[in-house]
Design a protein around this motif. Sequence first.
Motif, PDB file in Angstrom:
ATOM      1  N   PRO A 137      43.294  40.153  50.558  1.00  0.00           N
ATOM      2  CA  PRO A 137      41.955  40.608  50.973  1.00  0.00           C
ATOM      3  C   PRO A 137      41.613  40.155  52.391  1.00  0.00           C
TER       4      PRO A 137
ATOM      5  N   GLN B 217      33.170  32.716  47.705  1.00  0.00           N
ATOM      6  CA  GLN B 217      34.349  32.760  46.841  1.00  0.00           C
ATOM      7  C   GLN B 217      34.230  33.907  45.842  1.00  0.00           C
TER       8      GLN B 217
ATOM      9  N   GLY C 235      42.577  39.212  35.666  1.00  0.00           N
ATOM     10  CA  GLY C 235      42.926  40.350  36.499  1.00  0.00           C
ATOM     11  C   GLY C 235      44.017  41.167  35.868  1.00  0.00           C
TER      12      GLY C 235
ATOM     13  N   GLN D 215      42.703  45.545  44.242  1.00  0.00           N
ATOM     14  CA  GLN D 215      43.783  45.679  43.258  1.00  0.00           C
ATOM     15  C   GLN D 215      43.746  47.042  42.590  1.00  0.00           C
TER      16      GLN D 215
ATOM     17  N   TYR E 152      34.640  37.275  47.688  1.00  0.00           N
ATOM     18  CA  TYR E 152      36.070  37.580  47.907  1.00  0.00           C
ATOM     19  C   TYR E 152      36.742  38.021  46.606  1.00  0.00           C
ATOM     20  N   ALA E 153      36.373  37.354  45.496  1.00  0.00           N
ATOM     21  CA  ALA E 153      36.966  37.728  44.206  1.00  0.00           C
ATOM     22  C   ALA E 153      36.594  39.166  43.849  1.00  0.00           C
TER      23      ALA E 153
ATOM     24  N   TRP F 149      38.586  41.499  46.148  1.00  0.00           N
ATOM     25  CA  TRP F 149      40.012  41.494  45.794  1.00  0.00           C
ATOM     26  C   TRP F 149      40.271  42.290  44.522  1.00  0.00           C
ATOM     27  N   SER F 150      39.408  42.126  43.507  1.00  0.00           N
ATOM     28  CA  SER F 150      39.685  42.829  42.259  1.00  0.00           C
ATOM     29  C   SER F 150      39.591  44.340  42.469  1.00  0.00           C
TER      30      SER F 150
ATOM     31  N   GLY G 284      43.719  28.490  42.279  1.00  0.00           N
ATOM     32  CA  GLY G 284      42.863  29.594  42.653  1.00  0.00           C
ATOM     33  C   GLY G 284      41.399  29.228  42.592  1.00  0.00           C
ATOM     34  N   GLY G 285      40.625  30.023  41.906  1.00  0.00           N
ATOM     35  CA  GLY G 285      39.183  29.862  41.868  1.00  0.00           C
ATOM     36  C   GLY G 285      38.719  28.612  41.150  1.00  0.00           C
TER      37      GLY G 285
ATOM     38  N   ASN H 237      48.281  38.738  45.621  1.00  0.00           N
ATOM     39  CA  ASN H 237      47.526  37.510  45.433  1.00  0.00           C
ATOM     40  C   ASN H 237      46.264  37.538  46.269  1.00  0.00           C
ATOM     41  N   PHE H 238      45.275  36.822  45.758  1.00  0.00           N
ATOM     42  CA  PHE H 238      44.040  36.550  46.450  1.00  0.00           C
ATOM     43  C   PHE H 238      44.310  35.984  47.845  1.00  0.00           C
TER      44      PHE H 238
END
Lengths: 314, 300, 453
Positions: free
Chosen positions: C236, C416, A261, C427, C419-420, C423-424, C102-103, C231-232
């Motif tokens: 989100p 998952q 990221g 950002q 959501y990623a 979230w990206s 995290g992931g 942060n994740f």
Amino acid sequence: MTIPDSGENPRMALAAAARKGGMAWFAGKKASPYLFLLPFMIIYVVLILYPIFQGLYVSLTDWDMMNPVKPFVGLKNFEYLFFGDPLFWNSVKVTLQYIFTNVPIKVVLGLALALIFNQKLPGMAFHRGALFLPFVINIAAVGILFQWILDPEVGLLNYYLSMLGLPPQKWLVDPTWTMDLVVLVTIWWSIAFNVIVFLAGLQDIPEELYEAARIDGANAWHRFWNVTLPCLRGSMMFVVVMQIIGSFQAFGNIYMLTGGGPNNATNVLMVHLYKTGFFYFQMGPAAAIGVIIFIIVMALTIAVLAMFRKQVEY
Amino acid sequence: MKLNNSLRAEMATSERRTRSAIRWRHIQRLILWLVLTLISVFFLLPVLWMITTSFTPNNVVLHYPPRWIPASPTLQNYTEAITTTRTAGLGRALANSTLVAVATVILTLLVDSMAAYPLARMNFKGKKGIFILVLVGLMVPAEVTFVSLFLMFNAVGWLNSYESLILPVAASPFGVFLLRQFFMAIPRDLEDAARIDGCSRMRILFTIILPLAKPGLSALAIFTFLLSWNNFLWPLIVMTDPNMMTVPVILAYYVASFAQSLDWGTLMAAAVGATILPVIVFLIFQKQFVRSIATTGLKG
Amino acid sequence: MYNTEIKTIRTSANISNIRQATSKQGKVTMKKRGKMTMKKIGLLALSAMFLMSGTAFAAGKEVVNYWSRHGSSDVAIMQKMVGEFNASHPGIDVKLQFLTWGGAYYGKVRSSILAGNPPQIFDVAAYAPPMFRNNVESFSAEELAKLGINLSNFVPSAWKAVEYKGRYYGTVNAILPLGLYYNTDMFKKAGLDPSKPPRNLKEFLEYAKKLTVDTNGDGKIDQWGFMLRNNFVPTPWIWESILVQSGGSILNKDLTKATFNTKAGIDALNLMLNFSRKYKIAPSTLADTTTAFVAKKVAMVISGPWDIAGYKGKKMAFGTAPMPQFGTQKPAAWSSLDIYFFPKGLRKDAKKWKATMTFAAWAAGPGGGKYYAQMFLPSLLSVLNGPVMKDPYMSGFAREATSGGIYFPQAHKAMQEIYAAIWSNLQGAFAGKMTAEEALSLAEEQTNRILAR
């Protein structure tokens, strides 16, 4: 480019004659070179060469880990990457961005540093040690260290910026600059490699060439351009090829700093492969990314080798 | 007389010129030295900050302004890093890494020198082809095979084992290439004499060639050790049990855990702990290490 | 191939070294003894390291490996919980390990299942069950009752998350909703009543404005009213909460299409962007809200109950409250769960199974509830309505959960990844690289691609 053998000498000639004389023990050991090579070849073929083809095969199947049947799907995984994968093209873009900043900077800077470190100056051993130290530090440790230094809230760097009256920076949080920071940290960590190779190259340049150039009235710049650079072409080629291969392989330095990221600004192909394969268990597409990286690296390596060979007669 | 005068004048100017040239060179060297010092500072300061933080108690680690010398230095962070029960402790990871690295070095030296010997010293059918095959290996980024390696190790039930870390690195094309260079440079006469005495090829390799190729072997050993120690992605993929994880992987888990609770001291202690052994190895064998890279070398 | 020239020069230089070395052989044997002791020391150190690692385990104990994804201030409490269980159950040794990352956590668990050495227990979040449905043991309600888990004693909606076709996949120990944290000292200083935290957008903005101050008068704001985390977890989910408050959802009912790129979704994101851009109550950078809250740089943050123990440890003066209603229709706060999963096949090892289930039932019951009450909301009604309601810090979250102010996220096996993707793109919007509309349409496209696989 032939590799010179260790040279003729009388005893060797004698031994060679003895060999030709048909020594019985030698004739019986025809198999021995293959026996020597066997352990290496087994591991090499099974764990390095075969996986390349196995990877190609996996990339052509719908490989579900939980399903014993792996149906052949042709180029569907590649089709998915090119037209279906939400992040593939971003990863290609980001990887190229990484390579086009990382490789030239590290080659030029590596050469510049090697030129400085080739001088005879007081305390050189210490300075070399300082340069080489980061190179042996674990990449995970490097990642942690720079996360700490670059933390926008509590990091060291923002503190000293504020001392200078500058506004605090977002560093790794801002997708605009993350890649540049990653490159900067990578330089800090691994520039020593290039410096060492260039230093070795510099030390192999015969002093007479510089003397001759000096007598011809060449100034420092001319000497660098006409003597040093041409003599370093071997090292240069090696460094460029290694940097390109290395940049495609780069994972730890990026993943430990940013995790790919923010906003996927550093989600290079290798990170994408890792996430696709080992976060989300999409083995087919992950293997396809591997195949693509492999093809690109091979093509680029051959192109670079060909380019250098054309430029300088080898 | 006239001639003498002009000569003297010429000498004076040339002396002036050399003197100014010497002064200019002094200034140049001074500037160069300053640049060099700045470079060293750039490379050393982060390491220093890592060490400082590792001795700073966690409750004052966020102190402003930053303290380069901790007010109340402590070893607490190291104890915490080594004995933590959050994941496997760093002690276990260090043992894993050491075991894997040492085994890898031994196996690599053995396998690679055995392969390099016939390539350097014997004539046999297919030699050129095999050598080219080895060279091709130099250009394959190992990472592209990780998916299939993972599936292969899974198929034979070797995920999460030391073998899975040791074996794929042991057949190193680089090692064969490097050792072959060293073997070829060893004069043939010793070996030929031994052969006339009836020594087997294997004995020749172990009693004559290898002792003479020590610089090459030690270069490869150090290089392999560091490569194994710092190997990150493959152990990350293949090790599934925290008790089997190597140092870099455990560090990655530490970051997530300790950075969330803002225990930067513990994290830096773990980072220092992970770094000590390679740094010692590097300091002792600096020469061989530099040589191993200078000769060939592989790293991003 | 390419740099043989360098090498041959180097190696020929080495030959002279070799010759010197052979002539020094006498010295080498002298040194050998020293080397031998070095080797011994090395071996000793290695074996010591293995010992230190605590692998030495007591004989006759049934070891239960338990992996957790958690990893903030809750770590210490979970360790205490396991410690108490081990002390009171001499035949069982539960080994708790945190694979916080995290992931990577779910991938690691899946790899370990593949490798055939999964932990006996691993915890997962509310959106994760479909990811593991084929790999974990399941129970009927009667079986659970026999183990001592009577479903009527628990918050019913929580157990719904693990129910599939009448069977329960795993056990549910706790609820982890998002809620509001606020610094009571700052409230007082700003003339606000700490017992009346903001309940809706209007109040929230009003409060936040008063709490955003330049304390030292240098023209720069050093205390913010609000802040979003980089942060994740949980940014989100805050956005999703606002979306749900306005009647939206991430996916459609059939879980086949993204439904968040709507006016409700865009408004929710724009509101979050405007906290900084329009209302000037939050900094323009996403930051680590936990650090900032402790460092007294921010008065209000939104997070889950897992931060409570950490703030208590730092002697903060703070309160908690249900997440304010930012959206247009109803209160709703994203809420996760603490679910225990047991890998398939564990039943076959009767002794291990018994030990594992003894711990799982204890953790879900009052024994574990006591500890869960310090970090999350236990799903056990007697604990939730008893001690937790009275806990001044937990009560904010408990009120929210018992008044229907929370919801559990949609669960899909690729959730998952979805959501990623969201979230990206968020950002990107927060960094000013794209507008809310652009970010959400990109996220929608990516989500639909993931779902289409």
